[in-house]
Scaffold this active site. Structure first.
Site, PDB file in Angstrom:
ATOM      1  N   ARG A   1      16.025   7.269  -2.197  1.00  0.00           N
ATOM      2  CA  ARG A   1      16.219   6.469  -0.979  1.00  0.00           C
ATOM      3  C   ARG A   1      17.427   5.542  -1.120  1.00  0.00           C
ATOM      4  O   ARG A   1      17.641   4.938  -2.152  1.00  0.00           O
ATOM      5  CB  ARG A   1      14.950   5.648  -0.744  1.00  0.00           C
ATOM      6  CG  ARG A   1      14.996   4.747   0.458  1.00  0.00           C
ATOM      7  CD  ARG A   1      13.618   4.424   0.938  1.00  0.00           C
ATOM      8  NE  ARG A   1      12.864   3.569   0.023  1.00  0.00           N
ATOM      9  CZ  ARG A   1      11.609   3.183   0.265  1.00  0.00           C
ATOM     10  NH1 ARG A   1      10.974   3.600   1.344  1.00  0.00           N
ATOM     11  NH2 ARG A   1      10.981   2.408  -0.580  1.00  0.00           N
TER      12      ARG A   1
ATOM     13  N   ARG B   1       4.614   0.208  -8.391  1.00  0.00           N
ATOM     14  CA  ARG B   1       4.316  -0.005  -6.965  1.00  0.00           C
ATOM     15  C   ARG B   1       3.209   0.930  -6.491  1.00  0.00           C
ATOM     16  O   ARG B   1       2.373   0.557  -5.660  1.00  0.00           O
ATOM     17  CB  ARG B   1       5.589   0.180  -6.118  1.00  0.00           C
ATOM     18  CG  ARG B   1       6.570  -0.969  -6.312  1.00  0.00           C
ATOM     19  CD  ARG B   1       7.915  -0.670  -5.692  1.00  0.00           C
ATOM     20  NE  ARG B   1       7.863  -0.537  -4.250  1.00  0.00           N
ATOM     21  CZ  ARG B   1       8.785   0.084  -3.532  1.00  0.00           C
ATOM     22  NH1 ARG B   1       9.829   0.639  -4.114  1.00  0.00           N
ATOM     23  NH2 ARG B   1       8.663   0.153  -2.226  1.00  0.00           N
TER      24      ARG B   1
ATOM     25  N   LYS C   1       6.696   5.413   6.433  1.00  0.00           N
ATOM     26  CA  LYS C   1       6.174   4.512   7.477  1.00  0.00           C
ATOM     27  C   LYS C   1       7.298   3.788   8.200  1.00  0.00           C
ATOM     28  O   LYS C   1       7.281   3.643   9.407  1.00  0.00           O
ATOM     29  CB  LYS C   1       5.308   3.372   6.905  1.00  0.00           C
ATOM     30  CG  LYS C   1       4.188   3.707   6.036  1.00  0.00           C
ATOM     31  CD  LYS C   1       3.399   2.451   5.664  1.00  0.00           C
ATOM     32  CE  LYS C   1       4.118   1.493   4.734  1.00  0.00           C
ATOM     33  NZ  LYS C   1       4.396   2.004   3.399  1.00  0.00           N
TER      34      LYS C   1
ATOM     35  N   ARG D   1      -1.353  -5.661   3.399  1.00  0.00           N
ATOM     36  CA  ARG D   1      -1.267  -4.881   2.161  1.00  0.00           C
ATOM     37  C   ARG D   1      -2.385  -5.239   1.194  1.00  0.00           C
ATOM     38  O   ARG D   1      -2.455  -4.677   0.105  1.00  0.00           O
ATOM     39  CB  ARG D   1       0.078  -5.167   1.498  1.00  0.00           C
ATOM     40  CG  ARG D   1       0.958  -3.935   1.284  1.00  0.00           C
ATOM     41  CD  ARG D   1       2.280  -4.439   0.791  1.00  0.00           C
ATOM     42  NE  ARG D   1       3.163  -3.458   0.288  1.00  0.00           N
ATOM     43  CZ  ARG D   1       4.280  -3.071   0.905  1.00  0.00           C
ATOM     44  NH1 ARG D   1       4.571  -3.542   2.099  1.00  0.00           N
ATOM     45  NH2 ARG D   1       5.091  -2.233   0.327  1.00  0.00           N
TER      46      ARG D   1
END
Ligand code: AMP
Length: 216
Positions: free
Chosen positions: A127, A170, A13, A88
């Site tokens: 990442r 998460r 995203k 969220r």
């Protein structure tokens, strides 16, 4: 144009929102980036948020809602924005609706990026992020020109919450707290489109632009 990018951590995203914001000349507003900057600057919000982020939990709604009320009140957000990582939770979704209502506007659309969990984990653990300009790289899929160094010159880091242990937490938080927003928006009749984010960055960006053009 006021757009929400919804989807699990690691789906891409942020990268898509960054491109989209440049293409459409609207600000890219990412709560994760706002929080990390607050932590670096040791602000009150940063001090409240850091332990939640490191543990893979969500930062409490009241902290986020206040942060976003202030951010969305800035002059650069008047004409539109792409929201990345907010809302969220349903409570945040309702707070955003209230804020938009007060301003006499509404969301134009929600884009829901989807991807299987195995690929998400692979993307997150590899990442590497730039603490200075917030650019994002990957050890396999998007290597920097110079290993470990961002194009802006800063040393790349692995976010603490991108470790393998925290990622599982998460993803569970996403399923429990964030995924219900998909039905929340569908039930409200907000234009929501799912984009399968298993292609390359360019492929997903192309799909996204196609979706925006089709319905604009
Ligand atoms: P992100 O960069 O979007 O992956 O966000 C990193 C972390 O910041 C999340 O795992 C949460 O701990 C926190 N965070 C970011 N956005 C929110 C939000 N809207 N509500 C609560 N916590 C958030």
């Amino acid at each position: 144009m006021k757009v929400v990018f919804l989807g699990p951590p690691g789906v891409g995203k942020g990268t898509q929102a960054s491109r989209f914001s440049k293409n459409h000349q609207i600000p890219h507003i990412a709560t994760g980036d706002l929080l990390r900057t607050a932590i670096t600057n040791k602000t009150e919000v940063g001090l409240k948020a850091s332990s939640f982020i490191e543990a893979g939990h969500l930062v409490p709604d009241n902290v986020i809602i206040q942060l976003m009320n202030e951010r969305l009140d800035s002059p650069d957000a008047e004409e539109g924005y792409v929201l990345d990582g907010f809302p969220r939770t349903i409570a945040q979704g309702k707070a955003l609706d209230k804020l938009l209502e007060e301003k006499g506007s509404g969301l134009d659309r929600v884009i829901y990026f989807s991807l299987d969990e195995l690929t998400l984990k692979e993307r997150i653990v590899g990442r590497r992020s730039c603490p200075s300009c917030h650019s994002v790289y990957h050890t396999t899929f998007k290597k920097p020109d110079l290993e470990g160094v961002c194009s802006c010159g800063a040393a790349l880091v692995q976010r603490k919450d991108d470790s393998a242990e925290t990622v599982t937490k998460r993803l569970a938080v996403y399923r429990d707290e964030t995924a219900p927003l998909i039905d929340y928006y569908k039930n409200q009749g907000v234009l929501l489109t799912e984009i399968k984010a298993d292609g390359s960055l360019d492929d997903v960006a192309e799909l996204l632009e196609g979706v925006i053009q089709d319905n604009s």
